[in-house]
Write a protein that holds these residues in place. Structure first.
Motif, PDB file in Angstrom:
ATOM      1  N   TYR A 124      27.874  47.426  37.244  1.00  0.00           N
ATOM      2  CA  TYR A 124      28.317  48.364  36.588  1.00  0.00           C
ATOM      3  C   TYR A 124      28.094  48.215  34.970  1.00  0.00           C
ATOM      4  O   TYR A 124      27.617  47.392  34.376  1.00  0.00           O
ATOM      5  CB  TYR A 124      30.070  48.169  36.422  1.00  0.00           C
ATOM      6  N   ASP A 125      28.416  49.638  34.220  1.00  0.00           N
ATOM      7  CA  ASP A 125      28.360  49.654  32.711  1.00  0.00           C
ATOM      8  C   ASP A 125      29.638  49.033  32.340  1.00  0.00           C
ATOM      9  O   ASP A 125      29.629  48.369  31.064  1.00  0.00           O
ATOM     10  CB  ASP A 125      27.928  50.884  32.389  1.00  0.00           C
ATOM     11  N   TYR A 126      30.513  49.562  32.909  1.00  0.00           N
ATOM     12  CA  TYR A 126      32.200  49.275  32.230  1.00  0.00           C
ATOM     13  C   TYR A 126      33.018  48.725  33.519  1.00  0.00           C
ATOM     14  O   TYR A 126      32.941  49.380  34.209  1.00  0.00           O
ATOM     15  CB  TYR A 126      32.582  50.244  31.222  1.00  0.00           C
ATOM     16  N   ILE A 127      33.740  47.731  32.948  1.00  0.00           N
ATOM     17  CA  ILE A 127      34.906  47.238  33.978  1.00  0.00           C
ATOM     18  C   ILE A 127      36.121  47.367  33.049  1.00  0.00           C
ATOM     19  O   ILE A 127      36.086  46.821  32.076  1.00  0.00           O
ATOM     20  CB  ILE A 127      34.662  45.859  34.650  1.00  0.00           C
ATOM     21  N   PHE A 128      37.092  48.238  33.767  1.00  0.00           N
ATOM     22  CA  PHE A 128      38.542  48.160  32.645  1.00  0.00           C
ATOM     23  C   PHE A 128      39.400  47.451  33.893  1.00  0.00           C
ATOM     24  O   PHE A 128      39.375  47.887  35.044  1.00  0.00           O
ATOM     25  CB  PHE A 128      38.679  49.665  32.552  1.00  0.00           C
ATOM     26  N   ILE A 129      40.367  46.928  33.190  1.00  0.00           N
ATOM     27  CA  ILE A 129      41.365  46.169  33.879  1.00  0.00           C
ATOM     28  C   ILE A 129      42.817  46.827  33.449  1.00  0.00           C
ATOM     29  O   ILE A 129      43.154  46.643  32.293  1.00  0.00           O
ATOM     30  CB  ILE A 129      41.244  44.758  33.656  1.00  0.00           C
ATOM     31  N   ASP A 130      43.489  47.451  34.353  1.00  0.00           N
ATOM     32  CA  ASP A 130      44.830  47.966  34.042  1.00  0.00           C
ATOM     33  C   ASP A 130      45.850  46.527  34.691  1.00  0.00           C
ATOM     34  O   ASP A 130      45.830  45.867  35.435  1.00  0.00           O
ATOM     35  CB  ASP A 130      45.141  49.138  34.884  1.00  0.00           C
ATOM     36  N   VAL A 131      46.795  46.343  33.495  1.00  0.00           N
ATOM     37  CA  VAL A 131      47.708  45.044  33.885  1.00  0.00           C
ATOM     38  C   VAL A 131      49.355  45.566  33.749  1.00  0.00           C
ATOM     39  O   VAL A 131      49.656  46.381  32.969  1.00  0.00           O
ATOM     40  CB  VAL A 131      47.355  44.081  32.870  1.00  0.00           C
ATOM     41  N   PRO A 132      50.043  44.679  34.221  1.00  0.00           N
ATOM     42  CA  PRO A 132      51.456  44.808  33.981  1.00  0.00           C
ATOM     43  C   PRO A 132      51.945  44.572  32.910  1.00  0.00           C
ATOM     44  O   PRO A 132      51.407  43.586  32.057  1.00  0.00           O
ATOM     45  CB  PRO A 132      52.061  44.037  35.275  1.00  0.00           C
ATOM     46  N   PRO A 133      52.944  44.829  32.313  1.00  0.00           N
ATOM     47  CA  PRO A 133      53.291  44.441  30.894  1.00  0.00           C
ATOM     48  C   PRO A 133      53.968  43.110  30.628  1.00  0.00           C
ATOM     49  O   PRO A 133      54.321  43.026  29.446  1.00  0.00           O
ATOM     50  CB  PRO A 133      54.507  45.604  30.408  1.00  0.00           C
ATOM     51  N   THR A 134      53.909  42.469  31.695  1.00  0.00           N
ATOM     52  CA  THR A 134      54.593  41.183  31.388  1.00  0.00           C
ATOM     53  C   THR A 134      53.460  40.015  31.009  1.00  0.00           C
ATOM     54  O   THR A 134      52.366  40.085  31.477  1.00  0.00           O
ATOM     55  CB  THR A 134      55.527  40.457  32.841  1.00  0.00           C
ATOM     56  N   ILE A 135      53.946  38.740  30.362  1.00  0.00           N
ATOM     57  CA  ILE A 135      53.105  37.647  30.333  1.00  0.00           C
ATOM     58  C   ILE A 135      53.179  37.056  31.681  1.00  0.00           C
ATOM     59  O   ILE A 135      54.269  36.271  32.185  1.00  0.00           O
ATOM     60  CB  ILE A 135      53.464  36.917  29.223  1.00  0.00           C
ATOM     61  N   SER A 136      51.962  36.895  32.414  1.00  0.00           N
ATOM     62  CA  SER A 136      52.059  36.415  33.826  1.00  0.00           C
ATOM     63  C   SER A 136      50.691  36.059  34.033  1.00  0.00           C
ATOM     64  O   SER A 136      49.779  35.954  33.563  1.00  0.00           O
ATOM     65  CB  SER A 136      52.666  37.612  34.500  1.00  0.00           C
ATOM     66  N   ASP A 137      50.516  35.789  35.340  1.00  0.00           N
ATOM     67  CA  ASP A 137      49.242  35.254  36.117  1.00  0.00           C
ATOM     68  C   ASP A 137      48.281  36.424  35.978  1.00  0.00           C
ATOM     69  O   ASP A 137      47.249  36.505  36.131  1.00  0.00           O
ATOM     70  CB  ASP A 137      49.406  34.860  37.394  1.00  0.00           C
ATOM     71  N   PHE A 138      49.203  37.828  36.056  1.00  0.00           N
ATOM     72  CA  PHE A 138      48.180  38.941  36.231  1.00  0.00           C
ATOM     73  C   PHE A 138      47.674  39.121  34.894  1.00  0.00           C
ATOM     74  O   PHE A 138      46.542  39.268  34.842  1.00  0.00           O
ATOM     75  CB  PHE A 138      49.144  40.168  36.612  1.00  0.00           C
ATOM     76  N   SER A 139      48.158  38.883  33.698  1.00  0.00           N
ATOM     77  CA  SER A 139      47.586  39.323  32.551  1.00  0.00           C
ATOM     78  C   SER A 139      46.707  38.210  32.039  1.00  0.00           C
ATOM     79  O   SER A 139      45.610  38.273  31.356  1.00  0.00           O
ATOM     80  CB  SER A 139      48.812  39.461  31.441  1.00  0.00           C
ATOM     81  N   ASP A 140      47.259  36.820  32.452  1.00  0.00           N
ATOM     82  CA  ASP A 140      46.307  35.746  31.898  1.00  0.00           C
ATOM     83  C   ASP A 140      44.921  35.968  32.791  1.00  0.00           C
ATOM     84  O   ASP A 140      43.832  35.637  32.093  1.00  0.00           O
ATOM     85  CB  ASP A 140      46.949  34.278  32.665  1.00  0.00           C
ATOM     86  N   ASN A 141      45.095  36.321  34.028  1.00  0.00           N
ATOM     87  CA  ASN A 141      43.645  36.393  34.870  1.00  0.00           C
ATOM     88  C   ASN A 141      42.921  37.666  34.123  1.00  0.00           C
ATOM     89  O   ASN A 141      41.790  37.517  34.117  1.00  0.00           O
ATOM     90  CB  ASN A 141      44.148  37.011  36.210  1.00  0.00           C
ATOM     91  N   ALA A 142      43.492  38.602  33.663  1.00  0.00           N
ATOM     92  CA  ALA A 142      42.741  39.879  33.255  1.00  0.00           C
ATOM     93  C   ALA A 142      42.091  39.344  31.856  1.00  0.00           C
ATOM     94  O   ALA A 142      40.765  39.799  31.694  1.00  0.00           O
ATOM     95  CB  ALA A 142      43.796  40.987  32.762  1.00  0.00           C
ATOM     96  N   MET A 143      42.864  38.546  30.843  1.00  0.00           N
ATOM     97  CA  MET A 143      42.371  38.296  29.658  1.00  0.00           C
ATOM     98  C   MET A 143      41.101  37.418  29.782  1.00  0.00           C
ATOM     99  O   MET A 143      40.152  37.539  29.299  1.00  0.00           O
ATOM    100  CB  MET A 143      43.170  37.262  29.098  1.00  0.00           C
ATOM    101  N   MET A 144      41.236  36.348  30.914  1.00  0.00           N
ATOM    102  CA  MET A 144      40.103  35.397  31.030  1.00  0.00           C
ATOM    103  C   MET A 144      38.989  36.114  31.649  1.00  0.00           C
ATOM    104  O   MET A 144      37.879  35.784  31.440  1.00  0.00           O
ATOM    105  CB  MET A 144      40.647  34.351  32.041  1.00  0.00           C
ATOM    106  N   ALA A 145      39.234  37.225  32.461  1.00  0.00           N
ATOM    107  CA  ALA A 145      37.976  37.849  32.891  1.00  0.00           C
ATOM    108  C   ALA A 145      37.333  38.982  32.111  1.00  0.00           C
ATOM    109  O   ALA A 145      36.252  39.619  32.072  1.00  0.00           O
ATOM    110  CB  ALA A 145      38.376  38.556  34.250  1.00  0.00           C
ATOM    111  N   SER A 146      37.869  39.186  30.648  1.00  0.00           N
ATOM    112  CA  SER A 146      37.499  40.192  29.944  1.00  0.00           C
ATOM    113  C   SER A 146      36.752  39.743  28.874  1.00  0.00           C
ATOM    114  O   SER A 146      36.822  38.729  28.107  1.00  0.00           O
ATOM    115  CB  SER A 146      38.826  41.053  29.240  1.00  0.00           C
TER     116      SER A 146
END
Ligand SMILES: Nc1ncnc2c1ncn2[C@@H]1O[C@H](COP(=O)(O)OP(=O)(O)O)[C@@H](O)[C@H]1O
Ligand SMILES: [Mg+2]
Length: 268
Positions: A124-146
């Motif tokens: 890919y040229d770009y990968i976008f990640i949409d996350v829920p609004p909480t500080i959570s495993d979801f947002s942590d994983n998204a941050m680490m991957a970005s």
């Protein structure tokens, strides 16, 4: 190799999902880029909007299968040649439980998505990640991957709350897990109808984030954007074209910034 971008703000209903979807959409359809949209929100709003807009049949894969199988390849939905997505379903809410039961080290728990994305970044040229609004495993994983974060600023609210918390948390992630994520831009979004950008909010944002970081483009409040939740994304009349134009401006400004960062990075 793709540039990976998370759309961030620790508040709900500020337009994160709409921005993630539309930025992915414009890059794929109007700028001929290969884009992967990763839905990290168990509510699956981004997945639903894309499915409704493109008539892809009912989505029966989930990013959670990818987490369980150790590979995301099988859960990629090829919407068009240029636009791919990894959808989420409500069962994905059990991600925290899965991580604690199956992954020992804390650093590996927060880096799980990063590890899963690595083998497909070249596609890919770009990968976008949409996350829920909480500080959570979801947002942590998204941050680490970005590589980058596009921060949503509520430009009418006289408060930088969601955006400021996000930046503090970025620092926390950098300190604790060596997260390496750069702010690509702070994007003002108008949530209420009839409003205009509150200049004192923009000024404060400029002080906090730096002049170069606050984007010139602004996401206006447009009823059409809300209507697309029901009709899917369309491009028929003047209201549609106006709505697309808003996101094309964001995309063009963001790409310019990303190119600039990549150029600068080469000489570091
Ligand atoms: N610029 C906008 N103008 C009008 N409505 C918007 C705009 N951006 C988002 N919305 C609507 O506001 C609601 C919340 O947006 P959403 O993108 O789901 O926020 P979040 O993902 O931050 O919770 C949705 O109903 C969406 O259609
Ligand atoms: Mg959302």
């Amino acid at each position: 190799m793709a540039q990976t971008i998370v759309v961030g703000n620790f508040k709900g209903g500020v337009g994160k999902t709409k921005v993630s979807v539309m930025v992915s959409w414009e890059l794929a359809y109007e700028r001929n880029k290969k884009v992967l949209l990763v839905d990290m929100d168990p509510q699956g709003n981004a997945s639903t909007l894309i499915a409704r807009s493109t008539g892809v049949p009912e989505i029966n894969t989930s990013i959670f299968d990818g987490f369980k199988n150790g590979s995301l390849k099988e859960c990629i939905v090829e919407v068009t040649d240029n636009l791919h997505m990894i959808p989420a379903q409500v069962s994905f809410k059990n991600l925290p439980k899965f991580l604690y039961q199956n992954v020992k080290e804390e650093i590996d728990q927060v880096s799980y998505l990063k590890k899963l994305l690595d083998p497909i970044r070249d596609d890919y040229d770009y990968i976008f990640i949409d996350v829920p609004p909480t500080i959570s495993d979801f947002s942590d994983n998204a941050m680490m991957a970005s590589d980058y974060v596009l921060i949503i600023l509520q430009a009418q609210e006289l408060s930088l709350e969601g955006a400021e918390t996000y930046v503090k948390y970025l620092q926390f992630m950098a300190d604790n897990y060596d997260a390496n994520i750069q702010v690509v831009g702070v994007l003002p979004v108008l949530l209420r109808p009839g409003g205009r950008v509150d200049m004192s909010t923009i000024e404060r944002a400029t002080e906090i984030f730096g002049e170069d970081n606050v984007m010139k483009s602004v996401i206006k409040h447009l009823e059409r954007l809300k209507a697309w939740d029901i009709t899917g994304i369309t491009n028929n009349d003047q209201h549609d074209k106006k709505a697309h134009r808003v996101f094309l401006d964001v995309v063009d400004e963001m790409v310019e910034k990303l190119d600039h960062f990549e150029e600068a990075g080469k000489y570091e």
